[in-house]
Write a protein that holds these residues in place. Sequence first.
Motif, PDB file in Angstrom:
ATOM      1  N   ASP A  62       0.843  -1.195   0.000  1.00  0.00           N
ATOM      2  CA  ASP A  62       0.000   0.000   0.000  1.00  0.00           C
ATOM      3  C   ASP A  62       0.875   1.241   0.000  1.00  0.00           C
ATOM      4  N   ALA A  63       0.297   2.348  -0.444  1.00  0.00           N
ATOM      5  CA  ALA A  63       1.058   3.584  -0.610  1.00  0.00           C
ATOM      6  C   ALA A  63       1.556   4.138   0.717  1.00  0.00           C
ATOM      7  N   GLY A  64       0.756   4.016   1.786  1.00  0.00           N
ATOM      8  CA  GLY A  64       1.160   4.580   3.069  1.00  0.00           C
ATOM      9  C   GLY A  64       2.390   3.899   3.643  1.00  0.00           C
ATOM     10  N   SER A  65       2.427   2.588   3.586  1.00  0.00           N
ATOM     11  CA  SER A  65       3.598   1.856   4.078  1.00  0.00           C
ATOM     12  C   SER A  65       4.808   2.078   3.173  1.00  0.00           C
ATOM     13  N   PHE A  66       4.554   2.093   1.872  1.00  0.00           N
ATOM     14  CA  PHE A  66       5.646   2.227   0.905  1.00  0.00           C
ATOM     15  C   PHE A  66       6.299   3.602   0.983  1.00  0.00           C
ATOM     16  N   LEU A  67       5.520   4.620   1.358  1.00  0.00           N
ATOM     17  CA  LEU A  67       6.089   5.953   1.549  1.00  0.00           C
ATOM     18  C   LEU A  67       7.254   5.894   2.532  1.00  0.00           C
ATOM     19  N   VAL A  68       7.073   5.198   3.636  1.00  0.00           N
ATOM     20  CA  VAL A  68       8.130   5.100   4.648  1.00  0.00           C
ATOM     21  C   VAL A  68       9.256   4.189   4.165  1.00  0.00           C
ATOM     22  N   MET A  69       8.896   3.069   3.563  1.00  0.00           N
ATOM     23  CA  MET A  69       9.920   2.122   3.094  1.00  0.00           C
ATOM     24  C   MET A  69      10.886   2.759   2.108  1.00  0.00           C
ATOM     25  N   ASN A  70      10.381   3.658   1.271  1.00  0.00           N
ATOM     26  CA  ASN A  70      11.243   4.321   0.291  1.00  0.00           C
ATOM     27  C   ASN A  70      12.312   5.190   0.935  1.00  0.00           C
ATOM     28  N   GLN A  71      12.105   5.576   2.174  1.00  0.00           N
ATOM     29  CA  GLN A  71      13.092   6.415   2.859  1.00  0.00           C
ATOM     30  C   GLN A  71      14.126   5.590   3.616  1.00  0.00           C
ATOM     31  N   ILE A  72      13.735   4.405   4.112  1.00  0.00           N
ATOM     32  CA  ILE A  72      14.587   3.706   5.082  1.00  0.00           C
ATOM     33  C   ILE A  72      15.268   2.448   4.544  1.00  0.00           C
ATOM     34  N   TYR A  73      14.725   1.877   3.464  1.00  0.00           N
ATOM     35  CA  TYR A  73      15.320   0.647   2.932  1.00  0.00           C
ATOM     36  C   TYR A  73      16.029   0.918   1.606  1.00  0.00           C
ATOM     37  N   PRO A  74      17.086   0.173   1.330  1.00  0.00           N
ATOM     38  CA  PRO A  74      17.744   0.290   0.032  1.00  0.00           C
ATOM     39  C   PRO A  74      17.055  -0.615  -0.993  1.00  0.00           C
ATOM     40  N   PHE A  75      17.223  -0.322  -2.258  1.00  0.00           N
ATOM     41  CA  PHE A  75      16.703  -1.123  -3.355  1.00  0.00           C
ATOM     42  C   PHE A  75      17.867  -1.491  -4.270  1.00  0.00           C
ATOM     43  N   LEU A  76      17.790  -2.649  -4.887  1.00  0.00           N
ATOM     44  CA  LEU A  76      18.788  -2.985  -5.896  1.00  0.00           C
ATOM     45  C   LEU A  76      18.725  -1.992  -7.043  1.00  0.00           C
ATOM     46  N   LEU A  77      17.508  -1.698  -7.493  1.00  0.00           N
ATOM     47  CA  LEU A  77      17.267  -0.776  -8.598  1.00  0.00           C
ATOM     48  C   LEU A  77      16.293   0.287  -8.139  1.00  0.00           C
ATOM     49  N   ASN A  78      16.458   1.482  -8.708  1.00  0.00           N
ATOM     50  CA  ASN A  78      15.590   2.589  -8.345  1.00  0.00           C
ATOM     51  C   ASN A  78      15.475   3.519  -9.550  1.00  0.00           C
ATOM     52  N   ALA A  79      14.919   4.701  -9.367  1.00  0.00           N
ATOM     53  CA  ALA A  79      14.753   5.645 -10.467  1.00  0.00           C
ATOM     54  C   ALA A  79      15.429   6.970 -10.147  1.00  0.00           C
ATOM     55  N   ALA A 434      -9.922 -11.363   3.846  1.00  0.00           N
ATOM     56  CA  ALA A 434     -10.499 -12.451   4.636  1.00  0.00           C
ATOM     57  C   ALA A 434     -11.953 -12.689   4.248  1.00  0.00           C
ATOM     58  N   ASP A 435     -12.311 -12.260   3.034  1.00  0.00           N
ATOM     59  CA  ASP A 435     -13.656 -12.472   2.487  1.00  0.00           C
ATOM     60  C   ASP A 435     -14.752 -11.759   3.287  1.00  0.00           C
ATOM     61  N   ALA A 436     -14.381 -10.667   3.984  1.00  0.00           N
ATOM     62  CA  ALA A 436     -15.374  -9.946   4.781  1.00  0.00           C
ATOM     63  C   ALA A 436     -16.273  -9.051   3.936  1.00  0.00           C
ATOM     64  N   TYR A 437     -15.803  -8.667   2.748  1.00  0.00           N
ATOM     65  CA  TYR A 437     -16.546  -7.716   1.926  1.00  0.00           C
ATOM     66  C   TYR A 437     -16.894  -8.341   0.576  1.00  0.00           C
ATOM     67  N   PRO A 438     -18.169  -8.573   0.295  1.00  0.00           N
ATOM     68  CA  PRO A 438     -18.565  -9.143  -0.996  1.00  0.00           C
ATOM     69  C   PRO A 438     -18.266  -8.226  -2.188  1.00  0.00           C
ATOM     70  N   VAL A 439     -18.496  -6.911  -1.993  1.00  0.00           N
ATOM     71  CA  VAL A 439     -18.227  -5.916  -3.034  1.00  0.00           C
ATOM     72  C   VAL A 439     -17.605  -4.717  -2.333  1.00  0.00           C
ATOM     73  N   TYR A 440     -16.449  -4.242  -2.836  1.00  0.00           N
ATOM     74  CA  TYR A 440     -15.780  -3.211  -2.054  1.00  0.00           C
ATOM     75  C   TYR A 440     -14.886  -2.306  -2.897  1.00  0.00           C
ATOM     76  N   GLN A 441     -14.549  -1.181  -2.316  1.00  0.00           N
ATOM     77  CA  GLN A 441     -13.689  -0.171  -2.937  1.00  0.00           C
ATOM     78  C   GLN A 441     -12.209  -0.519  -2.782  1.00  0.00           C
ATOM     79  N   LEU A 442     -11.448  -0.287  -3.852  1.00  0.00           N
ATOM     80  CA  LEU A 442      -9.997  -0.218  -3.747  1.00  0.00           C
ATOM     81  C   LEU A 442      -9.493   0.875  -4.688  1.00  0.00           C
ATOM     82  N   GLY A 443      -8.281   1.291  -4.442  1.00  0.00           N
ATOM     83  CA  GLY A 443      -7.591   2.201  -5.355  1.00  0.00           C
ATOM     84  C   GLY A 443      -6.207   1.649  -5.605  1.00  0.00           C
ATOM     85  N   TRP A 444      -5.609   2.018  -6.713  1.00  0.00           N
ATOM     86  CA  TRP A 444      -4.299   1.481  -7.078  1.00  0.00           C
ATOM     87  C   TRP A 444      -3.345   2.618  -7.386  1.00  0.00           C
ATOM     88  N   PHE A 445      -2.186   2.572  -6.757  1.00  0.00           N
ATOM     89  CA  PHE A 445      -1.118   3.514  -7.022  1.00  0.00           C
ATOM     90  C   PHE A 445       0.038   2.704  -7.592  1.00  0.00           C
TER      91      PHE A 445
END
Length: 543
Positions: A62-79, A434-445
């Motif tokens: 998710d975008a919220g977790s990844f925001l922090v990960m981009n600051q603290i972890y290294p990547f093999l490849l980046n932009a 966990a199959d709690a929502y039969p029909v639900y909202q998501l967004g993709w970043f």
Amino acid sequence: MMKSNKALNGAIALAGISALALTACTGPSGGGGTSTEGSSSSTITFGTTDKVVTLDPAGSYDAGSFLVMNQIYPFLLNAKPGSADAVPDIAESDSFTAPTDYTVKLKSGLKFANGHELTSSDVKFSVERIIAINDPNGPASLFANLDSVEATDDATVVFKLKAANDQVFAGVLASNTGPIIDEEVFPKDKVMSDDDIVAAKPFAGPYTIESYKKNELISLKPNADYKGLLGAPANGGANIKYYADANNLKLDVQQGNIDVAGRSLTATDVADLEGDSKVKVHKGPGGELRYIVFNFDTMPFGAKTAEADPAKALAVRQAMANIVDRDAIATQVYKGTYLPAYSVVPDGFLGAEQPMKELYGDNGKPSLDKAKKALSDAGVSGPVNIKLQYNPDHYGSSSGDEYAMIKEQLEKSGLFTVDLQSTEWVTYSKDRTADAYPVYQLGWFPDYSDPDNYLTPFFVPNNFLKNHYENADVAALIQKQLTTVDKDERVKILGETQEAVAKDLSTLPLLQGAQVLVSGADVKGVETTLDASFKTRLGVISK
């Protein structure tokens, strides 16, 4: 050096629209982690309504977790700043050494903030751990084409791929699957708690975490040992401040209490802030997609319901697709800051088409007649009850208005009754798998600037949605486009894939948008964080 991904990134939309997504990526010019030219000793503060699910790369996508990960972890490849191309970050080089062998060599002298050495063994551990844990909220689905990982010496990693000539694997390594973690710290078979991660200091990115109050305040300090592409931060440190209410986020950036406001401000707030001389509104290319997910087990007539009937379940999805008025939502709720979406691949990406504009509704407008016919032909009578779930914080406070309008549109047709409910993100992200929502909202970043990132995570077996959708023909098309080198042929296959997905309707795309950040007038470098790599780099911001 690796082959360029420019042909794959294609023409990504720099649409002159504003939308409230934040996943841009960039960093200071230069690299190597040693340059401090132009740096400031001032600490900058970034505000967001987003939430962290976990700091463990195996347990979040998710975008919220990844925001922090981009600051603290290294990547093999980046932009690099202003680019979407995946190039070496803590790697020294990367290349296909065989059609199914992607080889990466690490820079020398790498280490984590806790003093542990960073070697190819950590890389192998990081990747294999994501796959082994296979957390329902994790990014393991992005490794669908990975067969195995070999650490041939301390500096060399060979990724063995199932299919040759994978055109997006470099982008995968720069995405949510890419953070390299310390194998001496993380357990191999379960997600680690945030507090334990912070205490162990397994960080080797541009920053380390100085203090951590989850979804309240995170304080970051520059990591002098970082040797990657992004170089030394242009500031003396960074805070990430979390907001429960977008109104307070808006007020704080206006009053100078924070330096940058990210996800999510309302469309009305952004329009208002554009007229405020104390702040600047920055817009960049985007690929955000807002959509409805159907759980194939628990939706009306789903496989595990008392009235299980796949034909009737499809008819319900088709009827909803015929009724939803995307234009009305885009105009009335989002004031034109989003545009209607008629495919799972947004406009502006390589091979994007609009099959749902022809298949459902009246050339993009709703069609009650077609909705009635879809249900009637399948033998569905009487109003269908839809249990529809949305999230009020992760995708912005306007989600409430968005889904209230969808409920109104569906019920006005006389074909549906809608039980509309909402849940906050930390719970929502777990319950939906966990199959709690039969029909639900998501967004993709998007993780990287390629149409595959809108296909592989959603429509292959064991996909990120966990909505029990499988179609072998669709999976084969996705695999084929992934490994097709010829651009024209790949575009053709991408079109076929979008059409096949549109007929199955496992998701219903609604809107697409771009990226928006709002900063104080004296804050520098913000525009540099908005590019088509869809990552957030706090290291480029200063004041």
